[in-house]
Design a protein around this motif. Structure first.
Motif, PDB file in Angstrom:
ATOM      1  N   VAL A 106       0.836  -1.204   0.000  1.00 27.65           N
ATOM      2  CA  VAL A 106       0.000   0.000   0.000  1.00 27.65           C
ATOM      3  C   VAL A 106       0.872   1.255   0.000  1.00 27.65           C
ATOM      4  N   LEU A 107       1.908   1.250   0.810  1.00 30.76           N
ATOM      5  CA  LEU A 107       2.789   2.417   0.883  1.00 30.76           C
ATOM      6  C   LEU A 107       3.556   2.617  -0.424  1.00 30.76           C
ATOM      7  N   GLU A 108       3.971   1.526  -1.075  1.00 33.20           N
ATOM      8  CA  GLU A 108       4.630   1.637  -2.378  1.00 33.20           C
ATOM      9  C   GLU A 108       3.684   2.225  -3.417  1.00 33.20           C
ATOM     10  N   ASN A 136      -2.859   2.367  10.473  1.00 26.79           N
ATOM     11  CA  ASN A 136      -3.165   3.792  10.387  1.00 26.79           C
ATOM     12  C   ASN A 136      -2.260   4.482   9.382  1.00 26.79           C
ATOM     13  N   THR A 137      -0.993   4.063   9.349  1.00 18.20           N
ATOM     14  CA  THR A 137      -0.041   4.664   8.410  1.00 18.20           C
ATOM     15  C   THR A 137      -0.466   4.417   6.972  1.00 18.20           C
ATOM     16  N   ALA A 138      -0.921   3.202   6.685  1.00 22.43           N
ATOM     17  CA  ALA A 138      -1.355   2.870   5.332  1.00 22.43           C
ATOM     18  C   ALA A 138      -2.589   3.672   4.941  1.00 22.43           C
ATOM     19  N   ILE A 139      -3.552   3.792   5.841  1.00 25.61           N
ATOM     20  CA  ILE A 139      -4.762   4.561   5.548  1.00 25.61           C
ATOM     21  C   ILE A 139      -4.427   6.030   5.324  1.00 25.61           C
ATOM     22  N   GLU A 140      -3.569   6.568   6.159  1.00 26.66           N
ATOM     23  CA  GLU A 140      -3.168   7.970   5.982  1.00 26.66           C
ATOM     24  C   GLU A 140      -2.458   8.179   4.654  1.00 26.66           C
ATOM     25  N   ALA A 141      -1.645   7.209   4.237  1.00 31.29           N
ATOM     26  CA  ALA A 141      -0.950   7.327   2.960  1.00 31.29           C
ATOM     27  C   ALA A 141      -1.928   7.288   1.789  1.00 31.29           C
ATOM     28  N   LEU A 142      -2.939   6.420   1.878  1.00 29.82           N
ATOM     29  CA  LEU A 142      -3.958   6.358   0.822  1.00 29.82           C
ATOM     30  C   LEU A 142      -4.717   7.680   0.733  1.00 29.82           C
ATOM     31  N   GLN A 143      -5.097   8.229   1.874  1.00 30.58           N
ATOM     32  CA  GLN A 143      -5.801   9.510   1.876  1.00 30.58           C
ATOM     33  C   GLN A 143      -4.952  10.601   1.254  1.00 30.58           C
ATOM     34  N   ALA A 144      -3.683  10.657   1.629  1.00 38.13           N
ATOM     35  CA  ALA A 144      -2.792  11.687   1.113  1.00 38.13           C
ATOM     36  C   ALA A 144      -2.589  11.556  -0.389  1.00 38.13           C
ATOM     37  N   ALA A 145      -2.669  10.318  -0.902  1.00 35.94           N
ATOM     38  CA  ALA A 145      -2.486  10.086  -2.329  1.00 35.94           C
ATOM     39  C   ALA A 145      -3.736  10.399  -3.139  1.00 35.94           C
ATOM     40  N   GLY A 146      -4.893  10.562  -2.463  1.00 33.56           N
ATOM     41  CA  GLY A 146      -6.110  10.930  -3.175  1.00 33.56           C
ATOM     42  C   GLY A 146      -7.253   9.940  -3.073  1.00 33.56           C
ATOM     43  N   CYS A 147      -7.112   8.895  -2.239  1.00 38.82           N
ATOM     44  CA  CYS A 147      -8.175   7.898  -2.112  1.00 38.82           C
ATOM     45  C   CYS A 147      -9.362   8.496  -1.357  1.00 38.82           C
ATOM     46  N   ILE A 148     -10.536   8.473  -2.000  1.00 37.13           N
ATOM     47  CA  ILE A 148     -11.736   8.999  -1.348  1.00 37.13           C
ATOM     48  C   ILE A 148     -12.803   7.931  -1.134  1.00 37.13           C
ATOM     49  N   GLN A 149     -12.582   6.720  -1.670  1.00 36.05           N
ATOM     50  CA  GLN A 149     -13.605   5.682  -1.498  1.00 36.05           C
ATOM     51  C   GLN A 149     -12.988   4.303  -1.645  1.00 36.05           C
ATOM     52  N   ILE A 150     -13.414   3.384  -0.792  1.00 33.89           N
ATOM     53  CA  ILE A 150     -13.042   1.973  -0.904  1.00 33.89           C
ATOM     54  C   ILE A 150     -14.316   1.167  -1.084  1.00 33.89           C
ATOM     55  N   ASN A 151     -14.343   0.354  -2.131  1.00 36.54           N
ATOM     56  CA  ASN A 151     -15.502  -0.470  -2.468  1.00 36.54           C
ATOM     57  C   ASN A 151     -15.241  -1.904  -2.017  1.00 36.54           C
ATOM     58  N   MET A 152     -16.154  -2.458  -1.238  1.00 35.41           N
ATOM     59  CA  MET A 152     -15.956  -3.782  -0.643  1.00 35.41           C
ATOM     60  C   MET A 152     -17.079  -4.728  -1.045  1.00 35.41           C
ATOM     61  N   GLY A 153     -16.722  -5.944  -1.412  1.00 31.81           N
ATOM     62  CA  GLY A 153     -17.714  -6.967  -1.727  1.00 31.81           C
ATOM     63  C   GLY A 153     -18.171  -7.663  -0.464  1.00 31.81           C
ATOM     64  N   ILE A 154     -19.279  -7.233   0.096  1.00 34.43           N
ATOM     65  CA  ILE A 154     -19.809  -7.815   1.338  1.00 34.43           C
ATOM     66  C   ILE A 154     -20.731  -8.985   1.023  1.00 34.43           C
ATOM     67  N   GLU A 155     -21.533  -8.839   0.009  1.00 38.94           N
ATOM     68  CA  GLU A 155     -22.404  -9.856  -0.603  1.00 38.94           C
ATOM     69  C   GLU A 155     -23.622 -10.228   0.230  1.00 38.94           C
ATOM     70  N   LYS A 156     -23.429 -10.787   1.430  1.00 36.72           N
ATOM     71  CA  LYS A 156     -24.573 -11.290   2.188  1.00 36.72           C
ATOM     72  C   LYS A 156     -24.377 -11.092   3.691  1.00 36.72           C
ATOM     73  N   ALA A 157     -25.481 -11.174   4.413  1.00 36.06           N
ATOM     74  CA  ALA A 157     -25.439 -10.936   5.853  1.00 36.06           C
ATOM     75  C   ALA A 157     -25.513 -12.215   6.668  1.00 36.06           C
ATOM     76  N   HIS A 158     -25.480 -13.378   6.007  1.00 36.90           N
ATOM     77  CA  HIS A 158     -25.585 -14.626   6.755  1.00 36.90           C
ATOM     78  C   HIS A 158     -24.450 -15.565   6.347  1.00 36.90           C
ATOM     79  N   VAL A 159     -23.823 -16.141   7.349  1.00 36.49           N
ATOM     80  CA  VAL A 159     -22.621 -16.946   7.149  1.00 36.49           C
ATOM     81  C   VAL A 159     -22.889 -18.155   6.256  1.00 36.49           C
ATOM     82  N   ASP A 160     -24.022 -18.804   6.430  1.00 32.59           N
ATOM     83  CA  ASP A 160     -24.306 -20.013   5.647  1.00 32.59           C
ATOM     84  C   ASP A 160     -24.334 -19.716   4.153  1.00 32.59           C
ATOM     85  N   GLN A 161     -24.962 -18.612   3.774  1.00 37.78           N
ATOM     86  CA  GLN A 161     -25.030 -18.264   2.357  1.00 37.78           C
ATOM     87  C   GLN A 161     -23.656 -17.866   1.820  1.00 37.78           C
TER      88      GLN A 161
END
Length: 301
Positions: A106-108, A136-161
């Motif tokens: 991330v820092l690279e 925290n260092t990695a998150i701060e570096a992403l913010q400083a580089a211009g990251c404004i959003q992280i998209n995450m694949g959550i998919e479902k709310a139940h472990v079995d599925q």
């Protein structure tokens, strides 16, 4: 699977974005993230080591993750700068994954972005477990580089599925990822899949409620698409099925993709639930808060 996959990504030519018509630049202003300018997609890596049954990424790019070098990243960003794009959506499946090397990579990356002549904002695709593991260092570096959003694949709310889809994630990890970003300037976005083998309306309702109460800034709800070559396709249709015929069947692929449907959750009911999910998530109050965050350029605590 593709018969050939590039091993050294630095040897690839730069994407010929200059061949795109000006109308593309105009239409890309759908969501620059900062309210102006134009957006371009980018891929800085290939490969995904995971085995989600619904996902075609390992089929198209292999399971071994390969990445552009920092020098090659700066080169591509310089070209993006020349063409006038000020927002980038990095669509890599696994640009960063949870590993002992996560922070280092991330820092690279952040350093390569800052070293390039391009200035703007960007979004990343990251797994929830990687977001939780960021320092925290990695998150701060992403913010400083211009990251404004992280998209995450959550998919479902139940472990079995999630387990049925071989998605190595739990709702608890997803919640922790959203919380990890809460006090940062990075917006949290999640994608959710509605419908699937053995799934009923109460299961879908549970996933929608999880999204609504999660603290996410954005949510995207999708039906379960069944892509040829995936394990899910084989489970549902076997190996001898002509997938093109399925894609041309309007009852199975009303919008081009083959969609999962079943006796416990017919297509019409699933479509109605998708619409309901968006209505429930994007309330007036949420949109007002989100607009304030966008205007301020920060995520409120």
């Amino acid at each position: 699977p593709a018969p050939y996959r590039e091993l050294e990504l630095d040897a690839l030519a730069l994407p010929a974005r200059d061949l795109l018509q000006e109308t593309y630049h105009a239409s890309a202003r759908r969501s620059s993230g900062n309210g102006h300018g134009s957006v371009t997609p980018a891929f800085l890596s290939r490969g995904c080591p995971y085995s989600c049954t619904f996902c075609a990424a390992p089929l198209s790019s292999g399971k071994t993750v390969r990445r552009l070098s920092p020098l090659a990243i700066s080169r591509e960003l310089a070209d993006i700068s020349r063409l006038g794009y000020d927002h980038i959506v990095f669509y890599d499946d696994c640009l960063f994954i949870r590993s002992p090397h996560l922070d280092t990579r991330v820092l690279e990356f952040a350093s390569a972005v800052k070293d390039a002549p391009w200035r703007g904002t960007f979004q990343l695709e990251l797994r929830c477990d990687a977001v939780v593991a960021l320092s925290n260092t990695a998150i701060e570096a992403l913010q400083a580089a211009g990251c404004i959003q992280i998209n995450m694949g959550i998919e479902k709310a139940h472990v079995d599925q999630l387990a049925l889809l071989h998605k190595r994630l739990t709702p608890e990890i997803a919640s922790a990822a959203v919380e990890r970003l809460r006090d940062t300037r990075i917006r949290a976005a999640g994608t959710f899949i509605l419908g699937g083998p053995g799934e009923s309306r109460p299961d879908v309702e549970q996933t929608i409620e999880f999204a609504v109460s999660s603290g996410l800034d954005f949510a995207h709800f999708n039906p379960l698409a069944i892509y040829p070559g995936t394990q899910l396709f084989s489970d549902v249709y076997g190996t001898a099925t002509n997938w093109l015929d399925l894609c041309l069947d309007p009852t199975l692929a009303p919008h081009g993709d083959i969609l999962w449907t079943g006796p416990r959750l017919p297509m019409a009911e699933l479509v109605a639930l998708l619409a309901d999910a968006y209505r429930r998530f994007y309330t007036t109050d949420r949109l007002t808060r989100l607009a304030a965050k966008l205007d301020a350029g920060t995520v409120a605590t």
